[in-house]
Design a protein around this motif. Structure first.
Motif, PDB file in Angstrom:
ATOM      1  N   GLU A 228     -49.243 -13.967  12.921  1.00  0.00           N
ATOM      2  CA  GLU A 228     -48.702 -13.454  11.667  1.00  0.00           C
ATOM      3  C   GLU A 228     -49.495 -14.072  10.520  1.00  0.00           C
ATOM      4  O   GLU A 228     -49.782 -15.277  10.522  1.00  0.00           O
ATOM      5  CB  GLU A 228     -47.221 -13.807  11.512  1.00  0.00           C
ATOM      6  CG  GLU A 228     -46.331 -13.219  12.588  1.00  0.00           C
ATOM      7  CD  GLU A 228     -44.865 -13.589  12.397  1.00  0.00           C
ATOM      8  OE1 GLU A 228     -44.483 -13.962  11.267  1.00  0.00           O
ATOM      9  OE2 GLU A 228     -44.107 -13.515  13.379  1.00  0.00           O
ATOM     10  N   LYS A 229     -49.842 -13.254   9.543  1.00  0.00           N
ATOM     11  CA  LYS A 229     -50.586 -13.761   8.391  1.00  0.00           C
ATOM     12  C   LYS A 229     -49.748 -14.780   7.611  1.00  0.00           C
ATOM     13  O   LYS A 229     -48.528 -14.839   7.725  1.00  0.00           O
ATOM     14  CB  LYS A 229     -50.973 -12.617   7.458  1.00  0.00           C
ATOM     15  CG  LYS A 229     -51.924 -11.593   8.047  1.00  0.00           C
ATOM     16  CD  LYS A 229     -52.180 -10.475   7.059  1.00  0.00           C
ATOM     17  CE  LYS A 229     -52.945  -9.330   7.700  1.00  0.00           C
ATOM     18  NZ  LYS A 229     -53.118  -8.177   6.771  1.00  0.00           N
ATOM     19  N   SER A 339     -45.956  -5.859   3.614  1.00  0.00           N
ATOM     20  CA  SER A 339     -47.041  -6.284   4.504  1.00  0.00           C
ATOM     21  C   SER A 339     -48.010  -5.159   4.820  1.00  0.00           C
ATOM     22  O   SER A 339     -49.028  -5.400   5.462  1.00  0.00           O
ATOM     23  CB  SER A 339     -46.463  -6.829   5.814  1.00  0.00           C
ATOM     24  OG  SER A 339     -45.892  -5.777   6.584  1.00  0.00           O
ATOM     25  N   HIS A 399     -61.319 -11.739   6.006  1.00  0.00           N
ATOM     26  CA  HIS A 399     -60.906 -11.337   7.342  1.00  0.00           C
ATOM     27  C   HIS A 399     -61.618 -12.251   8.322  1.00  0.00           C
ATOM     28  O   HIS A 399     -62.527 -13.012   7.950  1.00  0.00           O
ATOM     29  CB  HIS A 399     -61.210  -9.860   7.622  1.00  0.00           C
ATOM     30  CG  HIS A 399     -62.636  -9.469   7.359  1.00  0.00           C
ATOM     31  ND1 HIS A 399     -63.655  -9.717   8.246  1.00  0.00           N
ATOM     32  CD2 HIS A 399     -63.216  -8.852   6.294  1.00  0.00           C
ATOM     33  CE1 HIS A 399     -64.795  -9.260   7.763  1.00  0.00           C
ATOM     34  NE2 HIS A 399     -64.563  -8.736   6.571  1.00  0.00           N
ATOM     35  N   PHE A 403     -57.460 -11.927  12.310  1.00  0.00           N
ATOM     36  CA  PHE A 403     -57.088 -10.856  11.386  1.00  0.00           C
ATOM     37  C   PHE A 403     -58.392 -10.151  11.000  1.00  0.00           C
ATOM     38  O   PHE A 403     -59.064 -10.528  10.046  1.00  0.00           O
ATOM     39  CB  PHE A 403     -56.370 -11.430  10.160  1.00  0.00           C
ATOM     40  CG  PHE A 403     -55.172 -12.273  10.526  1.00  0.00           C
ATOM     41  CD1 PHE A 403     -53.977 -11.672  10.904  1.00  0.00           C
ATOM     42  CD2 PHE A 403     -55.239 -13.650  10.511  1.00  0.00           C
ATOM     43  CE1 PHE A 403     -52.873 -12.434  11.253  1.00  0.00           C
ATOM     44  CE2 PHE A 403     -54.141 -14.433  10.850  1.00  0.00           C
ATOM     45  CZ  PHE A 403     -52.961 -13.823  11.225  1.00  0.00           C
ATOM     46  N   GLY A 408     -57.294  -7.813   7.249  1.00  0.00           N
ATOM     47  CA  GLY A 408     -57.319  -9.133   6.650  1.00  0.00           C
ATOM     48  C   GLY A 408     -56.311  -9.287   5.523  1.00  0.00           C
ATOM     49  O   GLY A 408     -55.265  -8.634   5.498  1.00  0.00           O
ATOM     50  N   THR A 409     -56.618 -10.167   4.587  1.00  0.00           N
ATOM     51  CA  THR A 409     -55.718 -10.439   3.469  1.00  0.00           C
ATOM     52  C   THR A 409     -55.415  -9.157   2.707  1.00  0.00           C
ATOM     53  O   THR A 409     -56.319  -8.382   2.383  1.00  0.00           O
ATOM     54  CB  THR A 409     -56.345 -11.470   2.519  1.00  0.00           C
ATOM     55  OG1 THR A 409     -56.592 -12.678   3.242  1.00  0.00           O
ATOM     56  CG2 THR A 409     -55.427 -11.756   1.344  1.00  0.00           C
ATOM     57  N   ARG A 435     -50.333 -11.191   1.860  1.00  0.00           N
ATOM     58  CA  ARG A 435     -50.337 -11.608   3.263  1.00  0.00           C
ATOM     59  C   ARG A 435     -51.777 -11.984   3.601  1.00  0.00           C
ATOM     60  O   ARG A 435     -52.675 -11.135   3.527  1.00  0.00           O
ATOM     61  CB  ARG A 435     -49.847 -10.473   4.165  1.00  0.00           C
ATOM     62  CG  ARG A 435     -48.528  -9.832   3.710  1.00  0.00           C
ATOM     63  CD  ARG A 435     -47.364 -10.805   3.799  1.00  0.00           C
ATOM     64  NE  ARG A 435     -46.134 -10.242   3.254  1.00  0.00           N
ATOM     65  CZ  ARG A 435     -45.073  -9.923   3.986  1.00  0.00           C
ATOM     66  NH1 ARG A 435     -45.099 -10.092   5.303  1.00  0.00           N
ATOM     67  NH2 ARG A 435     -43.979  -9.457   3.407  1.00  0.00           N
ATOM     68  N   TYR A 436     -51.981 -13.247   3.976  1.00  0.00           N
ATOM     69  CA  TYR A 436     -53.369 -13.698   3.971  1.00  0.00           C
ATOM     70  C   TYR A 436     -53.904 -14.140   5.329  1.00  0.00           C
ATOM     71  O   TYR A 436     -53.189 -14.660   6.174  1.00  0.00           O
ATOM     72  CB  TYR A 436     -53.572 -14.787   2.924  1.00  0.00           C
ATOM     73  CG  TYR A 436     -52.921 -16.128   3.177  1.00  0.00           C
ATOM     74  CD1 TYR A 436     -53.608 -17.134   3.853  1.00  0.00           C
ATOM     75  CD2 TYR A 436     -51.654 -16.423   2.676  1.00  0.00           C
ATOM     76  CE1 TYR A 436     -53.051 -18.382   4.056  1.00  0.00           C
ATOM     77  CE2 TYR A 436     -51.072 -17.663   2.859  1.00  0.00           C
ATOM     78  CZ  TYR A 436     -51.778 -18.648   3.551  1.00  0.00           C
ATOM     79  OH  TYR A 436     -51.220 -19.889   3.743  1.00  0.00           O
ATOM     80  N   ALA A 437     -55.206 -13.901   5.479  1.00  0.00           N
ATOM     81  CA  ALA A 437     -55.942 -14.234   6.693  1.00  0.00           C
ATOM     82  C   ALA A 437     -56.342 -15.705   6.681  1.00  0.00           C
ATOM     83  O   ALA A 437     -56.109 -16.438   5.714  1.00  0.00           O
ATOM     84  CB  ALA A 437     -57.168 -13.336   6.815  1.00  0.00           C
ATOM     85  N   PRO A 491     -50.617 -19.135   7.993  1.00  0.00           N
ATOM     86  CA  PRO A 491     -50.762 -18.240   9.148  1.00  0.00           C
ATOM     87  C   PRO A 491     -50.192 -18.893  10.397  1.00  0.00           C
ATOM     88  O   PRO A 491     -50.274 -20.109  10.576  1.00  0.00           O
ATOM     89  CB  PRO A 491     -52.286 -18.051   9.251  1.00  0.00           C
ATOM     90  CG  PRO A 491     -52.802 -18.333   7.877  1.00  0.00           C
ATOM     91  CD  PRO A 491     -51.909 -19.397   7.324  1.00  0.00           C
ATOM     92  N   GLY A 522     -49.146  -8.509   9.453  1.00  0.00           N
ATOM     93  CA  GLY A 522     -48.842  -9.102   8.154  1.00  0.00           C
ATOM     94  C   GLY A 522     -47.389  -9.473   8.005  1.00  0.00           C
ATOM     95  O   GLY A 522     -47.037 -10.319   7.186  1.00  0.00           O
TER      96      GLY A 522
END
Length: 601
Positions: A228-229, A339, A399, A403, A408-409, A435-437, A491, A522
């Motif tokens: 999960e991001k 997300s 990314h 992810f 990616g983000t 939501r970030y990588a 993450p 995400g």
């Protein structure tokens, strides 16, 4: 014709499985009626219900579950279900908050296996023809064919899956009633009451470390989640200017029209808004009327940053022209989960993104500049209509091998609020759901350690990222933008070859005759923070837009996905019973501690 609950391969001489047969009958004959009751009870926060009303409504669901448990137990000879609940008041930055979780247990053994769902929902939204609290059946095209859907708020997130999990537990209890192996296990179902806002589950596990499951399935996502991001919640504000807002006009072709306000409905920042509404004012009826008569054509012809961009539908309300008031409103289409802004952009439209970009483009030719228009310009300059950070890739685009590119983000522009001129505080406020990588986290992932990257308290890099973004933004003289950002969770990674994923994957393979997908998503679930927990089911797709509409209008649960998921969960719990032994197990170890912080997914 609906297929039965999927069964693993068995010899022809195997006796009937009365638990699985009972589960099949429930889905065929009773699930819709039970879900209709649950959907009718409103359990969303943050709009028009007080916290007291939400708690009272959740209590109704607990009472219904308790009644069904009592009725079920009347036919059990030895192993009966028991209900329980947990509450605790916790100090938060917003004040004291009571967290609440309840559930159902079978057995009292040392090995603990849990299924977890939640009974709160996101707000219903308003759209013509959408009756969110009246469950209906519809045929929708899904995964290449027409399938039956149950449509209503909470049908897939997460009241439908919650009822499936409850009846899986009952089916296992029915099959193994009197079997001494059940005495070696505790099988339980946990219901979070605030998953959509600030999650009770992590607080429960922190308060009750002895009850952390040896294996826990968070039945609130899709099959099967290996990562999960990170979750970040940035807020940007623009300060009031010393002059009255209406007088802060730039030279323009018709400088007597300005944006008085731009607002989305109150709601969580993890939901793309239902609509965005701008109120335009003027000290000249004629000037406002000139703009009103051409605004629709201007909007349709406006050159967004992507020629293929799908703009939101715009309505123009001229009923207030006599009072020098014009209202522009855009409405959402497609996926609304924060997300999945990429999915919303691909197949729908974000009303705030469309309207803010358009209004920004009108400043200097048709609209005067003020604080609201400047914050719109910041949206257009920073993200435009893009969701991966393409406008400033060195800062915003990330990314990696977990992810991957295109996953990616992401940045969902979700909430915009305007405050009356002259009141203390900012003139306007912008909220995003990021939501970030891995590349946006302050610490790298070593490629082998499961859990929250760097530990629960390790921050993202967004404080530095957004500081640099604002430094680069060419703000107009006299306007001051500020930001605050909070890392809710780093993450969270599971290894596909890891113990937890493999246990779930084994049950999936037995029922589906294929490997369980290893998805990086995400969405933030109750699995965050403990490697004994994994998000899995009930969906068999990553697509959250139509026909499922996760968090959106016409939310629908594909009945076949619920049916197949029931078979997998049943297999998982039945295998646990079959593996149980009379001998006492080794002392269990907790693979990772639980850390908590207020959050929403």
């Amino acid at each position: 014709m609906d297929s039965p609950v999927a069964r693993p391969p068995a010899a022809t001489s195997a006796p009937p499985d009365k638990g699985l047969d009972e589960l099949q009958r429930y889905i065929d004959e009773q699930l819709f009626d039970d879900l209709a009751k649950f959907v009718a009870i409103r359990t969303y926060r943050g709009v028009d219900l007080s916290e007291e009303q939400v708690v009272a409504n959740l209590q109704q669901l607990l009472t219904e579950l308790s009644n069904q448990t009592q009725q079920f137990n009347e036919a059990q000879k030895v192993h009966k279900l028991s209900t329980f609940q947990w509450k605790k008041k916790v100090a938060t930055p917003e004040g004291e908050r009571e967290y609440w979780l309840f559930g159902v247990r079978l057995g009292n053994g040392p090995r603990r296996v849990a299924l977890s769902s939640h009974l709160d929902t996101v707000s219903p939204g308003t759209q013509a023809g959408w009756e969110p609290f009246k469950l209906v059946k519809e045929q929708r095209t899904y995964l290449g064919r027409s399938q039956e859907f149950y449509v209503g708020r909470g049908a897939i997130d997460d009241k439908g899956p919650a009822l499936i999990a409850f009846n899986v537990l009952k089916a296992v209890a029915r099959r193994y009633d009197g079997d001494p192996r059940l005495d070696r296990l505790t099988l339980e179902l946990l219901f979070d009451t605030s998953e959509e806002t600030d999650m009770s589950m992590p607080h429960y596990l922190e308060d009750k470390p002895d009850e952390i499951p040896d294996l826990g399935i968070i039945f609130d996502a899709l099959w099967c989640v290996r990562a999960e991001k990170g979750l970040e919640r940035p807020v940007f504000t623009i300060q009031q200017r010393a002059q009255e807002r209406a007088s802060t006009r730039a030279a323009s072709a018709d400088p007597r029209v300005w944006i008085e306000s731009l607002d989305t409905p109150q709601g969580p920042s993890n939901q793309i808004p239902d609509k965005a509404t701008a109120v335009l004012r003027s000290d000249s009826v004629e000037a406002l009327q000139r703009f009103a008569l051409q605004v629709d054509a201007l909007y349709q012809a406006y050159g967004f940053d992507d020629p293929a961009y799908r703009r939101a539908n715009l309505t123009v309300d001229m009923s207030g022209l006599a009072d020098k008031r014009l209202i522009l409103q855009t409405t959402v289409q497609g996926a609304q989960h924060g997300s999945a802004p990429d999915e919303n952009r691909e197949g729908g439209s974000n009303p705030l993104v469309s309207l803010a970009n358009f209004l920004s483009g009108m400043v200097g030719t048709h609209l005067a500049r003020n604080e609201v228009s400047e914050l719109c310009r910041f949206i257009a300059w920073s993200w435009g209509t893009q969701v991966f950070g393409e406008h400033h890739p060195d800062l915003l685009l990330r990314h990696d091998n977990v992810f991957t590119q295109g996953r990616g983000t992401t940045y969902a522009v979700t909430r915009f609020y305007t405050y009356p001129a002259g009141t203390p505080g900012p003139a306007a406020r912008l909220e995003l759901d990021a939501r970030y990588a891995l590349g946006h986290h302050s610490q790298p992932w070593d490629g082998k350690t499961e859990g929250l990257v760097g530990g629960r308290t390790s921050p993202s890099r967004f404080k530095e990222v957004f500081a640099e973004l604002l430094r680069r933004f060419p703000a107009q003289p006299g306007y001051t933008l500020e930001y605050q950002t909070t890392t809710l969770f780093p993450p969270d990674v599971r290894l596909p070859e890891g113990r937890t994923f493999q246990q779930v994957g084994q049950a999936f393979r037995q029922v589906m005759n294929e490997q369980c997908p290893a998805r990086a998503i995400g969405g933030g679930t109750d699995a965050k923070g403990n490697t004994n927990l994994i998000a899995a089911g009930a969906l068999f797709t990553e697509q959250l837009g139509p026909p499922i509409n996760f968090h959106g209008f016409d939310e629908g649960a594909p009945v076949e996905d619920l049916r197949r998921s029931a078979g997998i969960l049943y297999r998982l719990l039945a295998d646990e019973v079959e593996r149980a032994r009379e001998a006492a197990p080794a002392v269990r170890s907790l693979s990772s501690p639980v850390h908590v912080a207020p959050t929403s997914r």
